[in-house]
Design a protein around this motif. Structure first.
Motif, mmCIF file in Angstrom:
data_model
loop_
_atom_site.group_PDB
_atom_site.id
_atom_site.type_symbol
_atom_site.label_atom_id
_atom_site.label_comp_id
_atom_site.label_asym_id
_atom_site.label_seq_id
_atom_site.Cartn_x
_atom_site.Cartn_y
_atom_site.Cartn_z
ATOM 1 N N ALA A 135 0.764 -1.210 0.084
ATOM 2 C CA ALA A 135 0.147 -0.096 0.020
ATOM 3 C C ALA A 135 0.807 1.167 -0.034
ATOM 4 N N VAL A 136 2.014 1.247 0.803
ATOM 5 C CA VAL A 136 2.720 2.395 0.886
ATOM 6 C C VAL A 136 3.691 2.339 -0.312
ATOM 7 N N LEU A 137 4.181 1.336 -0.940
ATOM 8 C CA LEU A 137 4.917 1.319 -2.225
ATOM 9 C C LEU A 137 3.951 2.025 -3.492
ATOM 10 N N ASN A 138 2.692 1.560 -3.560
ATOM 11 C CA ASN A 138 1.900 1.961 -4.302
ATOM 12 C C ASN A 138 1.641 3.387 -4.301
ATOM 13 N N TRP A 139 1.458 3.821 -3.073
ATOM 14 C CA TRP A 139 1.029 5.220 -2.821
ATOM 15 C C TRP A 139 2.359 6.405 -3.127
ATOM 16 N N ILE A 140 3.381 5.620 -2.877
ATOM 17 C CA ILE A 140 4.740 6.503 -3.391
ATOM 18 C C ILE A 140 4.706 6.700 -4.909
ATOM 19 N N ARG A 141 4.669 5.424 -5.602
ATOM 20 C CA ARG A 141 4.630 5.457 -7.132
ATOM 21 C C ARG A 141 3.477 6.422 -7.461
#
Length: 278
Positions: A145-151
């Motif tokens: 969830a965090v990695l997708n948000w960063i992208r």
């Protein structure tokens, strides 16, 4: 005691600094014909705006700095850049986590409050990802969830930044492949595993990605961001405003300057202070 007498013996911070000093600072920070500084008392709750991305709407354009918070982050990684950026004219700093509320640091002794949830912030002018202890960094490197948000945010940021092991999180999101970057000194080998090229420096700027070295290097990067977002005049004024003029009593602030005993003890201090995984 009357109110007037109370004010006389209890001067405000502006009064302590002096009218001449604050007047000069106001010029550098947007006074005397420049853009007006945002009022610290303005209510910027989401329900007043209609941008649809969880960020405030005002009468004039405001650039937003989104600071990610996650369980086990390192306090100064987030607070250092925040302190440099939070008073800039027309800049709004917002803290973001999985959900609003307190988020504990790597030692477990301090919590910062996240204002917004990830789902409510879908764009920002600046994204800042702090580092953390092993527990917090590794967990966040694996947090989809965090990695997708960063992208998602990186698609539209002006600057995507990290401090300390936050660069490992950026790398896990696939943003550092083939790029020069830096991180905490003991984590340098992991950058290569994530496809980045470790590069020496307090911070490394590559295109619109800026990575800072360990913890206190976020102060330097934050000041650099002030110059990027505003200008060198404002950056110099900000440096004076926070009286950032370091003269440490020791000279072991990088692994190149420290002996093996000091390096080993430094890592023990960090590991011993960290809250273990549940």
């Amino acid at each position: 005691m009357t109110t007037a007498m109370h004010s006389a013996v209890q001067p405000s911070r502006r009064g302590v600094l002096g009218a001449a000093a604050t007047g000069a600072l106001a010029v550098g920070l947007g006074g005397a014909g420049g853009p007006a500084a945002a009022s610290p008392y303005r209510d910027d709750r989401v329900d007043q705006g209609a941008r649809g991305d969880g960020l405030p709407v005002g009468g004039s354009p405001r650039r937003t700095v989104a600071i990610l918070l996650y369980d086990g982050f390192t306090a100064l990684d987030a607070v250092g850049p925040y302190e440099m950026l939070c008073r800039l004219p027309d800049v709004r700093v917002v803290t973001v986590a999985h959900r609003p509320g307190p988020v504990r640091t790597d030692t477990g002794q301090l919590a910062l409050t996240a204002e917004r949830a990830l789902a409510d912030v879908r764009r920002a002018d600046v994204l800042l990802v702090p580092g953390g202890g092993n527990r917090g960094t590794i967990a966040t490197m694996e947090d989809r969830a965090v990695l997708n948000w960063i992208r998602l945010l990186h698609r539209r940021t002006t600057w995507t930044t990290s401090v300390c092991t936050g660069s490992l999180i950026l790398g896990s999101a696939g943003l550092l492949k083939g790029l020069p970057a830096t991180t905490y000194w003991a984590s340098r080998p992991y950058l290569a595993k994530l496809g980045a090229v470790w590069t020496p420096g307090r911070f490394v700027e590559t295109g619109r990605i800026i990575t800072a070295a360990g913890v206190s290097a976020g102060l330097d990067m934050g000041l650099h961001l002030v110059a990027r977002l505003c200008d060198d005049v404002t950056a110099r004024a900000t440096q004076l405003a926070v009286e950032y003029d370091p003269h440490p009593p020791f000279d072991s602030g990088s692994p190149e300057k420290a002996d093996e005993t000091t390096r080993r003890l430094a890592l023990e201090l960090i590991d011993d202070a960290a809250v273990p995984a549940a």
